[in-house]
Motif scaffolding. Structure first.
Motif, mmCIF file in Angstrom:
data_model
loop_
_atom_site.group_PDB
_atom_site.id
_atom_site.type_symbol
_atom_site.label_atom_id
_atom_site.label_comp_id
_atom_site.label_asym_id
_atom_site.label_seq_id
_atom_site.Cartn_x
_atom_site.Cartn_y
_atom_site.Cartn_z
ATOM 1 N N TYR A 1 0.716 -1.162 -0.112
ATOM 2 C CA TYR A 1 -0.071 0.103 -0.061
ATOM 3 C C TYR A 1 1.119 1.250 0.234
ATOM 4 O O TYR A 1 1.601 1.406 0.827
ATOM 5 C CB TYR A 1 -0.943 0.023 1.175
ATOM 6 C CG TYR A 1 -1.555 1.102 1.217
ATOM 7 C CD1 TYR A 1 -2.818 1.268 0.136
ATOM 8 C CD2 TYR A 1 -1.969 2.002 2.330
ATOM 9 C CE1 TYR A 1 -3.782 2.263 0.291
ATOM 10 C CE2 TYR A 1 -2.881 2.818 2.280
ATOM 11 C CZ TYR A 1 -3.930 3.101 1.384
ATOM 12 O OH TYR A 1 -4.613 4.191 1.245
ATOM 13 N N GLU B 1 0.975 4.325 1.001
ATOM 14 C CA GLU B 1 1.060 4.998 2.092
ATOM 15 C C GLU B 1 1.798 4.533 3.091
ATOM 16 O O GLU B 1 2.332 5.201 4.059
ATOM 17 C CB GLU B 1 -0.454 5.380 2.812
ATOM 18 C CG GLU B 1 -1.347 6.218 1.616
ATOM 19 C CD GLU B 1 -0.855 7.422 1.090
ATOM 20 O OE1 GLU B 1 -0.210 8.147 1.817
ATOM 21 O OE2 GLU B 1 -0.846 7.619 -0.280
ATOM 22 N N ILE B 2 2.153 3.366 3.215
ATOM 23 C CA ILE B 2 2.984 2.733 4.530
ATOM 24 C C ILE B 2 4.448 2.321 3.863
ATOM 25 O O ILE B 2 5.200 2.012 4.709
ATOM 26 C CB ILE B 2 2.396 1.548 4.676
ATOM 27 C CG1 ILE B 2 2.196 0.501 3.633
ATOM 28 C CG2 ILE B 2 0.884 1.766 5.303
ATOM 29 C CD1 ILE B 2 1.832 -1.094 4.092
ATOM 30 N N HIS C 1 7.067 4.359 5.792
ATOM 31 C CA HIS C 1 7.275 3.880 7.126
ATOM 32 C C HIS C 1 7.823 2.405 7.423
ATOM 33 O O HIS C 1 8.497 2.063 8.379
ATOM 34 C CB HIS C 1 5.811 3.798 7.940
ATOM 35 C CG HIS C 1 5.074 5.105 7.977
ATOM 36 N ND1 HIS C 1 5.454 5.976 8.964
ATOM 37 C CD2 HIS C 1 4.214 5.587 7.045
ATOM 38 C CE1 HIS C 1 4.600 7.243 8.552
ATOM 39 N NE2 HIS C 1 3.781 7.003 7.548
ATOM 40 N N PRO D 1 -1.384 -0.253 8.070
ATOM 41 C CA PRO D 1 -2.236 0.936 7.760
ATOM 42 C C PRO D 1 -2.862 1.296 9.164
ATOM 43 O O PRO D 1 -3.244 2.314 9.432
ATOM 44 C CB PRO D 1 -3.148 0.536 6.550
ATOM 45 C CG PRO D 1 -2.268 -0.251 5.827
ATOM 46 C CD PRO D 1 -1.564 -1.144 6.776
ATOM 47 N N ASN E 1 -2.627 4.411 12.238
ATOM 48 C CA ASN E 1 -3.605 5.476 12.081
ATOM 49 C C ASN E 1 -3.968 5.755 13.288
ATOM 50 O O ASN E 1 -3.569 5.138 14.553
ATOM 51 C CB ASN E 1 -4.819 4.356 11.701
ATOM 52 C CG ASN E 1 -5.905 5.335 11.261
ATOM 53 O OD1 ASN E 1 -6.989 5.615 12.154
ATOM 54 N ND2 ASN E 1 -6.342 6.135 9.965
ATOM 55 N N LEU F 1 -9.201 7.694 5.873
ATOM 56 C CA LEU F 1 -8.092 7.400 5.486
ATOM 57 C C LEU F 1 -8.189 5.931 5.236
ATOM 58 O O LEU F 1 -7.612 5.080 4.544
ATOM 59 C CB LEU F 1 -6.828 7.855 6.368
ATOM 60 C CG LEU F 1 -6.430 9.282 6.159
ATOM 61 C CD1 LEU F 1 -5.545 9.619 7.081
ATOM 62 C CD2 LEU F 1 -6.062 9.482 4.650
ATOM 63 N N TRP G 1 -7.975 3.051 2.083
ATOM 64 C CA TRP G 1 -7.139 1.598 2.204
ATOM 65 C C TRP G 1 -7.965 0.461 2.138
ATOM 66 O O TRP G 1 -7.528 -0.415 1.489
ATOM 67 C CB TRP G 1 -6.283 1.504 3.572
ATOM 68 C CG TRP G 1 -5.728 0.304 3.726
ATOM 69 C CD1 TRP G 1 -4.712 -0.433 3.289
ATOM 70 C CD2 TRP G 1 -6.294 -0.560 4.883
ATOM 71 N NE1 TRP G 1 -4.765 -1.748 3.946
ATOM 72 C CE2 TRP G 1 -5.688 -1.753 5.057
ATOM 73 C CE3 TRP G 1 -7.138 -0.384 5.773
ATOM 74 C CZ2 TRP G 1 -5.996 -2.904 5.715
ATOM 75 C CZ3 TRP G 1 -7.408 -1.230 6.875
ATOM 76 C CH2 TRP G 1 -6.743 -2.672 6.867
#
Length: 347
Positions: A73, A75-76, A79, A111, A115, A333, A337
């Motif tokens: 994903y 967005e991760i 990180h 995710p 969060n 968000l 996901w």
């Protein structure tokens, strides 16, 4: 490798797949072709004479895509890479396979863990969960969790090396409702037909004194009959002996109950006992999270549940249950996901 024509399209697939595996592989390959590339990936293997053969599969990414992490994903990714720099965990050999359980685990849990509503989600999944212990591990979690951090540290079970050893796909540190520090170990499975089986029963180092036909009770009386104990010098049977009441229904098994797929469940459970014995975590729980359509693992899971008489220290969830818990918190968000995750893994 075989080429199979499905709905008029040719797919390069492994030669032996269950119906579920084939359906998932075809779905994941189509996702790859639509979102990443149509170029096949593969691997090379050398025979005993040193001759190298290259095998191509559509479900594997080509090497040109590896460093882009296209099956994670988006967005991760940053990180995860920072987390990897901190803990230097192993990427599995087939991490760049569309059906990688390691990648699927990261896509499912990171995710949520990153969060702001993480506590609300996990309260839905675990009845004793109060809040994430953000001061522990890396903001409360560790991917490929084990109890050490160097290649020279063998860990509490004495089985860790640079390439092998007992670990869980993710460890989550949390405070329970009594404000006690606890740990939740999770093993994630996507398309696998079985858990990691016992390697000791097949080791080339076995001697005539090693006997996997002996029962749990017989091995406890003479632990040297297990190659893991006398050959590898692992602590498995020592921790099993210290916690033998946990495996309460062992008498139902005429030979070693851990010879097959229950081996991986057993070792993760023992890691939990070892961590409790160390004293930092009051309680350590272990769960398997699997794809809801993967029924192949049920036999080993049910055997293990019977062995331990459905002890609450072990539980099984499917990824749908995790998704349902996320849906209840109503976060924009996370909703974005969820839609991505469900499309990728055919949930």
């Amino acid at each position: 490798m075989k080429v199979k024509t499905i709905k008029g399209i040719d797919y390069k697939l492994p030669g032996s797949l269950t119906t579920f595996q084939e359906e998932m592989y075809v779905h994941l390959i189509n996702w790859k072709w639509n979102n990443i590339t149509k170029e096949a990936g593969g691997y090379e293997r050398a025979d005993k004479k040193g001759n190298i053969t290259k095998y191509e599969y559509d479900a594997i990414l080509p090497e040109t895509e590896f460093k882009k992490y296209p099956i994670l994903y988006p967005e991760i990714i940053s990180h995860l890479l920072e987390h990897k720099r901190k803990f230097n965990f192993k990427m599995h050999e087939y991490f760049n396979h569309m059906a990688s359980s390691q990648a699927a685990n990261i896509n499912l849990f990171l995710p949520i863990l990153l969060n702001i509503k993480v506590n609300e989600v996990f309260k839905e999944l675990k009845s004793d969960f109060a809040r994430l212990a953000t001061e522990e591990l890396d903001n409360g979690f560790r991917i490929e969790f084990w109890d050490g951090n160097t290649n020279t540290d063998k860990g509490l079970l004495g089985d860790h090396t640079a390439v092998a050893g007992t670990d869980s796909d993710v460890g989550i540190a949390y405070y329970n409702k009594k404000n006690e520090l606890c740990l939740w170990l999770i093993e994630h499975k996507l398309t696998e037909k079985e858990f990691t089986e016992c390697g000791g029963s097949k080791s080339k180092g076995r001697k005539t004194t090693h006997d996997c036909t002996k029962s749990y009770s017989e091995i406890l009386k003479n632990k040297d009959m297990c190659y893991y104990h006398s050959g590898s010098k692992y602590e498995y049977w020592n921790f099993t002996e210290a916690n033998q009441s946990f495996f309460i229904n062992h008498s139902k098994h005429e030979s070693c109950p851990f010879k097959g797929g229950m081996n991986q469940l057993w070792r993760n459970q023992l890691l939990g006992f070892a961590l409790e014995n160390q004293g930092k975590f009051k309680e350590v729980y272990f769960s398997v999270v699997k794809h809801p359509d993967n029924k192949a693992l049920d036999k080993s899971i049910n055997q293990y549940k019977d062995l331990i008489n459905d002890n609450i220290k072990f539980s099984v969830l499917d990824s749908n249950e995790v998704i349902d818990a996320v849906c209840k918190v109503n976060d924009t968000l996370l909703d974005i996901w969820i839609n991505w995750y469900k499309r990728l893994y055919k949930i």
